[in-house]
Design a protein around this motif. Structure first.
Motif, PDB file in Angstrom:
ATOM      1  N   GLN A 112       4.967   1.315  10.147  1.00 38.46           N
ATOM      2  CA  GLN A 112       5.266   2.228   8.783  1.00 38.46           C
ATOM      3  C   GLN A 112       7.011   3.435   9.206  1.00 38.46           C
ATOM      4  N   THR A 119       5.332   5.597  -2.671  1.00 39.03           N
ATOM      5  CA  THR A 119       5.605   6.481  -1.951  1.00 39.03           C
ATOM      6  C   THR A 119       6.540   6.300  -1.668  1.00 39.03           C
ATOM      7  N   SER A 172       1.014  -1.580   0.064  1.00 41.87           N
ATOM      8  CA  SER A 172       0.198  -0.379   0.312  1.00 41.87           C
ATOM      9  C   SER A 172       0.920   1.724   0.108  1.00 41.87           C
ATOM     10  N   GLN A 173       2.176   1.559   0.459  1.00 38.76           N
ATOM     11  CA  GLN A 173       3.273   2.699   0.244  1.00 38.76           C
ATOM     12  C   GLN A 173       3.593   2.634  -0.307  1.00 38.76           C
TER      13      GLN A 173
END
Length: 168
Positions: free
Chosen positions: A51, A12, A8-9
């Motif tokens: 994260q 980024t 998901s990250q």
């Protein structure tokens, strides 16, 4: 959990690293390395904010990469002016050295030719072929003291001949 977070990250994370290192391909590699390291860390201890830990690991890897690149560029430059190349020592002897070595070799050869045949043969067996005194004595059927004396006499003769020529 880590796999879901990473997927998901990922975009980024890669973009953040790419801004730091200036190369999207390197950023992909560093993001993958960050995932591997975080995965290893998660298996050994609990991580409170996964994260933050992932992004911090990626940033640290990017900083390490930039340091290595800076060091590499400092020592591995492609820009060398022609004058710098002239200062690099050659592995080949200079023409003067080659000439002098040739003259010395000729003098040594002349000195060897003036030795008695047995003394010359013994000296060559010892110095060129690496044979020891007992081996030479056995091969030629002489005593070790004869081998010793012949080598001593031959070396003294050659040294004297070379010194006399160098004195000129």
């Amino acid at each position: 959990m880590l796999e879901e977070l990473f997927l998901s990250q990922r975009h980024t994370l890669v973009m953040t690293i790419a801004r730091m290192v200036g190369c999207p391909h390197t950023a992909e590699d560093l993001a993958h390395e960050a995932y591997v390291r975080v995965s290893s860390a998660v298996s050994t201890r609990p991580i409170l904010n996964l994260q933050t830990f992932l992004f911090q690991t990626a940033r640290n890897l990017a900083i390490d990469h930039l340091r290595r690149e800076r060091t590499r560029r400092r020592f591995m430059t492609n820009e060398v002016d022609s004058e710098a190349w002239m200062e690099v020592a050659s592995t080949q002897p200079s023409p003067e050295t080659q000439t002098m070595d040739g003259q010395r070799l000729a003098m040594f050869d002349a000195a060897l030719s003036k030795l008695p045949q047995r003394a010359r043969h013994i000296l060559l067996l010892n110095k060129i072929h690496g044979m020891g005194y007992p081996e030479i004595a056995a091969q030629l059927g002489v005593s070790e003291s004869t081998v010793y004396n012949d080598i001593r006499m031959a070396l003294a003769h050659c040294l004297t001949a070379m010194m006399d020529k160098d004195a000129l």
